[in-house]
Enzyme design. Structure first.
Site, PDB file in Angstrom:
ATOM      1  N   GLY A 156      -9.699   8.342  -7.140  1.00  0.00           N
ATOM      2  CA  GLY A 156      -8.887   9.281  -7.282  1.00  0.00           C
ATOM      3  C   GLY A 156      -7.935   8.583  -8.249  1.00  0.00           C
ATOM      4  O   GLY A 156      -8.028   7.705  -8.872  1.00  0.00           O
ATOM      5  N   ARG A 157      -6.747   9.415  -8.167  1.00  0.00           N
ATOM      6  CA  ARG A 157      -5.447   8.744  -9.369  1.00  0.00           C
ATOM      7  C   ARG A 157      -5.159   7.343  -9.058  1.00  0.00           C
ATOM      8  O   ARG A 157      -4.978   6.351 -10.092  1.00  0.00           O
ATOM      9  CB  ARG A 157      -4.320   9.559  -9.128  1.00  0.00           C
ATOM     10  CG  ARG A 157      -4.583  11.032  -9.661  1.00  0.00           C
ATOM     11  CD  ARG A 157      -3.459  11.955  -9.026  1.00  0.00           C
ATOM     12  NE  ARG A 157      -3.826  12.402  -7.908  1.00  0.00           N
ATOM     13  CZ  ARG A 157      -3.541  13.567  -7.231  1.00  0.00           C
ATOM     14  NH1 ARG A 157      -3.040  14.613  -7.885  1.00  0.00           N
ATOM     15  NH2 ARG A 157      -3.916  13.573  -5.936  1.00  0.00           N
ATOM     16  N   ILE A 158      -5.087   6.749  -7.748  1.00  0.00           N
ATOM     17  CA  ILE A 158      -4.792   5.575  -7.324  1.00  0.00           C
ATOM     18  C   ILE A 158      -5.824   4.449  -7.742  1.00  0.00           C
ATOM     19  O   ILE A 158      -5.680   3.627  -8.557  1.00  0.00           O
ATOM     20  CB  ILE A 158      -4.441   5.647  -6.097  1.00  0.00           C
ATOM     21  CG1 ILE A 158      -2.970   6.021  -5.806  1.00  0.00           C
ATOM     22  CG2 ILE A 158      -3.919   3.950  -5.615  1.00  0.00           C
ATOM     23  CD1 ILE A 158      -2.999   6.406  -4.446  1.00  0.00           C
ATOM     24  N   ARG A 179     -17.155  10.346  -4.187  1.00  0.00           N
ATOM     25  CA  ARG A 179     -17.814  11.512  -4.005  1.00  0.00           C
ATOM     26  C   ARG A 179     -18.295  12.173  -5.044  1.00  0.00           C
ATOM     27  O   ARG A 179     -19.662  12.561  -5.105  1.00  0.00           O
ATOM     28  CB  ARG A 179     -16.925  12.500  -3.225  1.00  0.00           C
ATOM     29  CG  ARG A 179     -17.081  12.314  -1.437  1.00  0.00           C
ATOM     30  CD  ARG A 179     -16.106  13.450  -0.906  1.00  0.00           C
ATOM     31  NE  ARG A 179     -14.636  13.105  -1.846  1.00  0.00           N
ATOM     32  CZ  ARG A 179     -13.563  13.746  -1.307  1.00  0.00           C
ATOM     33  NH1 ARG A 179     -13.585  14.742  -0.464  1.00  0.00           N
ATOM     34  NH2 ARG A 179     -12.673  13.608  -2.014  1.00  0.00           N
ATOM     35  N   ALA A 239      -6.180   2.307   1.804  1.00  0.00           N
ATOM     36  CA  ALA A 239      -6.502   3.523   1.818  1.00  0.00           C
ATOM     37  C   ALA A 239      -5.846   4.011   3.173  1.00  0.00           C
ATOM     38  O   ALA A 239      -4.832   4.774   3.294  1.00  0.00           O
ATOM     39  CB  ALA A 239      -8.074   3.697   1.935  1.00  0.00           C
ATOM     40  N   ARG A 240      -6.564   4.044   4.237  1.00  0.00           N
ATOM     41  CA  ARG A 240      -6.034   4.402   5.610  1.00  0.00           C
ATOM     42  C   ARG A 240      -6.742   3.351   6.691  1.00  0.00           C
ATOM     43  O   ARG A 240      -7.967   2.869   6.302  1.00  0.00           O
ATOM     44  CB  ARG A 240      -6.604   5.847   5.956  1.00  0.00           C
ATOM     45  CG  ARG A 240      -5.417   6.513   5.537  1.00  0.00           C
ATOM     46  CD  ARG A 240      -4.224   6.863   6.258  1.00  0.00           C
ATOM     47  NE  ARG A 240      -3.135   7.656   5.927  1.00  0.00           N
ATOM     48  CZ  ARG A 240      -2.413   7.772   4.868  1.00  0.00           C
ATOM     49  NH1 ARG A 240      -2.118   6.643   4.278  1.00  0.00           N
ATOM     50  NH2 ARG A 240      -1.558   8.652   4.631  1.00  0.00           N
ATOM     51  N   GLU A 269      -2.723   1.888  13.739  1.00  0.00           N
ATOM     52  CA  GLU A 269      -1.635   0.959  13.331  1.00  0.00           C
ATOM     53  C   GLU A 269      -0.263   1.812  13.887  1.00  0.00           C
ATOM     54  O   GLU A 269      -0.460   3.097  14.161  1.00  0.00           O
ATOM     55  CB  GLU A 269      -1.332   0.894  11.788  1.00  0.00           C
ATOM     56  CG  GLU A 269      -1.239   2.265  10.910  1.00  0.00           C
ATOM     57  CD  GLU A 269      -1.282   2.163   9.689  1.00  0.00           C
ATOM     58  OE1 GLU A 269      -2.095   1.545   8.918  1.00  0.00           O
ATOM     59  OE2 GLU A 269      -0.299   2.781   8.892  1.00  0.00           O
ATOM     60  N   HIS A 287       1.619  -1.383   5.827  1.00  0.00           N
ATOM     61  CA  HIS A 287       1.512  -0.102   5.143  1.00  0.00           C
ATOM     62  C   HIS A 287       2.739   0.066   4.178  1.00  0.00           C
ATOM     63  O   HIS A 287       3.348   1.021   4.305  1.00  0.00           O
ATOM     64  CB  HIS A 287       1.218   0.999   6.235  1.00  0.00           C
ATOM     65  CG  HIS A 287       0.911   2.287   5.758  1.00  0.00           C
ATOM     66  ND1 HIS A 287       0.018   2.930   6.569  1.00  0.00           N
ATOM     67  CD2 HIS A 287       0.841   2.712   4.443  1.00  0.00           C
ATOM     68  CE1 HIS A 287      -0.584   3.903   5.929  1.00  0.00           C
ATOM     69  NE2 HIS A 287       0.136   4.217   4.618  1.00  0.00           N
ATOM     70  N   ILE A 288       2.817  -0.561   3.140  1.00  0.00           N
ATOM     71  CA  ILE A 288       3.880  -0.676   2.214  1.00  0.00           C
ATOM     72  C   ILE A 288       3.464  -0.382   0.826  1.00  0.00           C
ATOM     73  O   ILE A 288       4.176  -0.606   0.086  1.00  0.00           O
ATOM     74  CB  ILE A 288       4.696  -1.811   2.431  1.00  0.00           C
ATOM     75  CG1 ILE A 288       3.727  -3.214   1.896  1.00  0.00           C
ATOM     76  CG2 ILE A 288       5.380  -2.118   3.656  1.00  0.00           C
ATOM     77  CD1 ILE A 288       4.457  -4.439   1.802  1.00  0.00           C
TER      78      ILE A 288
HETATM   79  C1  GLV Z   1       0.673   6.515   2.221  1.00  0.00           C
HETATM   80  O1  GLV Z   1      -0.147   6.194   2.907  1.00  0.00           O
HETATM   81  C2  GLV Z   1       0.575   7.750   1.583  1.00  0.00           C
HETATM   82  O2  GLV Z   1      -0.590   8.517   2.143  1.00  0.00           O
HETATM   83  O3  GLV Z   1       1.509   8.305   0.891  1.00  0.00           O
END
Ligand code: GLV
Length: 328
Positions: A156-158, A179, A239-240, A269, A287-288
């Site tokens: 995606g964009r990131i 995907r 990501a997550r 987390e 998560h920063i």
């Molecule tokens: C950070 O994890 C976000 O989804 O913006």
């Protein structure tokens, strides 16, 4: 006309609260109390809007208990805390905060990759512990970034921002899995080639994960995938939590089945798998990835824009379930 009532579920910039107060009756959580689900429901009752972050779960139970709710505006690009189908079924609008954090998050992904491959935090801990007594030829020798192969899962964009940094800034060969394949022009701009997940894991020197969390992406990387990676490879997850099987990763790091990992997100987390805390070859951050002051302000502004846009002007900026607007 009386003002709509909204809940701001977490502590946020005072300026954001002040701006929201121009339009709404605001109840806020500036003390950043950790609310149970029952407390969240209690606070949300009678509110038309919610300013949420990734940590408040908005599901069918919450929605059923809060029938006045019309919009939840997430100050995050990810929205796996929302049950969007349940929200749509109840005609509750969901919005997220895309775009404004893309470059900042891509910067961080790259920073974490560099820190991981070049063993920056591990060597700093060594120095701070007073263990640096002499030079040695292999002290904290890591792996190169420039000229290596970067594998991005989730384009995606990131992911595209990370690809550009790698290809244009560091002369990396960029491969990706997603995907759906990017169109030819975007692939050319990112200098990225599409490969299968297996090929990516087998050939990349550095694997960066930027996929959204869904049931289908749960444990995208587990023991079997780690076994495909090179023993010299690094893995970065911005990501997550849940995209990686953290227990399997800790075992792979301990047994040196891969060289190192950089993790900004964790399963469950803010708890971190205890085995990850025991291995030295992992860089851990809380998560920063989007945490710069201008970007966090832009994210808060966008969440506020969505609340004001929808509740005041019926025009949200970044709706996730626009079907709700059509049905109004
Ligand atoms: C950070 O994890 C976000 O989804 O913006």
């Amino acid at each position: 006309m009386s003002k709509a009532k909204i809940l701001v579920a977490r502590s946020i910039f005072p300026e954001t609260i002040a701006r929201l107060e121009e339009y709404f009756e605001v109840e806020s959580n500036q003390g950043d109390q950790g609310w149970s689900k029952a407390q969240l429901i209690d606070k949300l009752k009678g509110k038309q809007g919610a300013f949420t972050t990734g940590s408040e779960r908005i599901d069918a139970e919450v929605l059923a208990a809060c029938p006045d709710l019309k919009i939840c505006a997430n100050m995050a690009v990810g929205y796996n805390n929302f049950d969007v189908d349940a929200m749509t079924a109840r005609s509750v609008l969901a919005t997220n905060a895309p775009d404004v954090l893309t470059e900042t998050t891509a910067d961080f992904g790259f920073a974490l990759l560099m820190a991981t491959a070049r063993r920056i935090t591990e060597s700093e801990h060594f120095l701070r512990a007073g263990k640096w007594e002499k030079w040695s030829y292999d002290m904290f020798a890591g792996s190169d970034i420039h000229g290596s192969t970067l594998g991005i899962i989730g384009m995606g964009r990131i992911g595209q921002g990370i690809a550009r940094r790698g290809a244009l800034g560091f002369g990396m060969k960029v491969i990706y899995h997603n995907r759906s394949r990017l169109d030819a022009q975007l692939e050319a701009e990112c200098k990225a080639s599409y490969v299968s997940k297996e090929e990516l894991l087998e050939t990349a020197d550095h694997v960066v994960l930027v996929v959204p969390y869904t049931p289908a992406s749960h444990h995208t990387i587990g023991a079997a995938e780690l076994a495909l990676m090179k023993p010299t490879a690094t893995l970065v997850n911005i990501a997550r939590g849940g995209i990686v099987d953290d227990a399997a990763l800790a075992a792979a790091l301990r047994d040196k089945r891969i060289a190192a990992a950089g993790l900004d997100v964790f399963e469950g987390e803010p708890k971190v798998h205890p085995d990850l805390l025991q291995v030295p070859n992992v860089v851990l951050t809380p998560h920063i990835a989007s945490a710069t002051v201008p970007t966090r302000r832009a994210m808060a502004d966008l969440a506020a824009d969505n609340l004001i846009g929808f509740l005041v002007h019926n025009k949200p900026v970044t709706p996730l379930n626009p079907a709700v607007l059509a049905s109004k």
